[in-house]
Design an enzyme around this catalytic site. Sequence first.
Site, PDB file in Angstrom:
ATOM      1  N   ASP A  63       0.787  -1.247   0.000  1.00 35.22           N
ATOM      2  CA  ASP A  63       0.000   0.000   0.000  1.00 35.22           C
ATOM      3  C   ASP A  63       0.818   1.297   0.000  1.00 35.22           C
ATOM      4  OD1 ASP A  63      -1.497  -2.142   0.846  1.00 35.22           O
ATOM      5  OD2 ASP A  63      -2.200  -1.204   2.685  1.00 35.22           O
ATOM      6  N   GLU A 245     -10.506  -2.535   4.389  1.00 39.96           N
ATOM      7  CA  GLU A 245      -9.181  -1.996   4.705  1.00 39.96           C
ATOM      8  C   GLU A 245      -9.045  -0.590   4.112  1.00 39.96           C
ATOM      9  OE1 GLU A 245      -6.377  -5.926   4.813  1.00 39.96           O
ATOM     10  OE2 GLU A 245      -6.708  -5.137   2.815  1.00 39.96           O
TER      11      GLU A 245
HETATM   12  C1  FRU Z   1      -3.861  -3.668   2.714  1.00 38.77           C
HETATM   13  C2  FRU Z   1      -3.227  -4.091   4.030  1.00 38.77           C
HETATM   14  C3  FRU Z   1      -3.598  -3.133   5.139  1.00 38.77           C
HETATM   15  C4  FRU Z   1      -2.471  -3.305   6.109  1.00 38.77           C
HETATM   16  C5  FRU Z   1      -1.297  -3.521   5.189  1.00 38.77           C
HETATM   17  C6  FRU Z   1      -0.254  -4.453   5.731  1.00 38.77           C
HETATM   18  O1  FRU Z   1      -3.187  -4.144   1.603  1.00 38.77           O
HETATM   19  O2  FRU Z   1      -3.615  -5.413   4.340  1.00 38.77           O
HETATM   20  O3  FRU Z   1      -4.870  -3.366   5.692  1.00 38.77           O
HETATM   21  O4  FRU Z   1      -2.295  -2.198   6.937  1.00 38.77           O
HETATM   22  O5  FRU Z   1      -1.815  -4.040   3.983  1.00 38.77           O
HETATM   23  O6  FRU Z   1       0.867  -4.482   4.920  1.00 38.77           O
END
Ligand code: FRU
Length: 520
Positions: A63, A245
Amino acid sequence: MNDALLFISALFSLHWMMRRISTIALTALLAFFSGNFVLAQSDSGEQYRPLLHFTPVRGWMNDPNGLVLNQGVYHLFYQHYPDGNKWGPMHWGHATSSDMLHWQHRPIALYPDSLGYIFSGSAVVDKNNTSGFGSKEKPALVAIYTYHDAKAAEAGKINYQTQGIAYSLDNGKSWTKYAKNPVLMNPGIIDFRDPKVSWYAAGKKWVMALAVKDHIEFYSSANLKNWQKESAFGETIGAHGGVWECPDLFPLTIAGKQQWVLIVNINPGGPNGGSATQYFVGSFDGKTFTPHDTETRWLDDGPDNYAGVTFDNTSKRRLFIGWMSNWLYGQDVPTTRWRSATTLPRELNLLSVEGKPLVASMPAREIRVLEKTSKTGDGFRSFNQWLQANRDSLFRLDFTIPTRDFSMVISNDKGQQLTWGYEAGSNQLFIDRSASGNTGFNADFGKKVFASRKSKKDVVRLTCIVDRSSIELYADDGLTVMTAIFFPDQTFTKLAVATGETKGAWRASTLKPAVGKAGK
Ligand code: FRU
């Protein structure tokens, strides 16, 4: 071991150590001087490395985090595991740019600590010094992120995700974690993460959107340190094929009226499988978000735009960047030294469709400065000639075409190809990567993917941006968008109108690479 053997083995160790030291020194030197460098093509799928889209020099990325504009510098932080090419203990990688296209790599901003890995979150400019970390003259940049305590998770606990903050007084160069972290404790829920914070001017307070398993919770704070729960949204609304998320909440104006957009990423449960980004348009009063309707809408119907959020502090513009991959196969794609790119920066706006405000995304206008050669024409015969003459795999096409079936294809000498187009019967756009080269790393990767056009207009206006191993399609001024990655054994250098409609006005441009140039 006799003496001779010992001597030989000592020589080998010395030789190995010298080689290792010189490799490290060379890598460090290269990284230091170039800021961003592209490795030899033979190295671990380097032929797939985009020329325009941001990629980490090495290691894993997911992300985008902490997107913020401060003193003319765009900051891109990102979920990063520098020591491996799959997801691992999360850090915040960091890059800066003056135009969101020419990125300069910066040292890792946040490392895991005793409270856990550093998961996704956001960053704000604390102009009124509400936190006391800076001053009004020298506002702090404050990052708000999730702590993921992997040890607690392994031990079977459920309250292992909490929220922490850190601040920088030198525009992101160095960071100090707040001594009293975490600032928001876990109430006993496994998925409790990805705080997106912004200043709610009407209420003179900070508002946080937080993803909590199957809904979004809103919190508010006067100082970024003490948070109070305001409301919850979405348990029974929208798509629920997976966990919610990375939310984002921001205002956009249409016809002089302010609306609020709530972005909710979901994994799995996307329209074409795996991860995707849905959004809601509604109102927000500082406490509660109320959607105008309950329909599920996708910001991007393609398979490869996930966890996208928008920049803070960009005045009236709303600029978005996503992770150009999918949890279905992100860790298995055939690049090994580095994994994943971000989408192009996109500007979000509201457009009215049948009286409803919908979110449209278009490439940020900054990309225009990268146009190298451009040609316009009417009718696709001459279009094919332009394409034959162009051996580049980094280009942009804009065209309008009547709503009859058509498809376009990019291909290589090995007979591999990527096809995209429009099917009039169902009013759908599609991307077909079944013959696009290396697809075997995931059973679903080669599936043809579709997007229903949100516009009913009888002319399709399409912008396509191809960058070596990705395509982004923006239809009808960005009302329907599709993003997809692909991995041909040889770069696609031929491009043609494959079938169907031959009428249509077009503009085609080759683009200058942005990778390798130092940004601000
Ligand atoms: C989304 C996610 C988020 C988390 C991060 C962990 O892709 O799963 O929810 O904070 O990636 O790397």
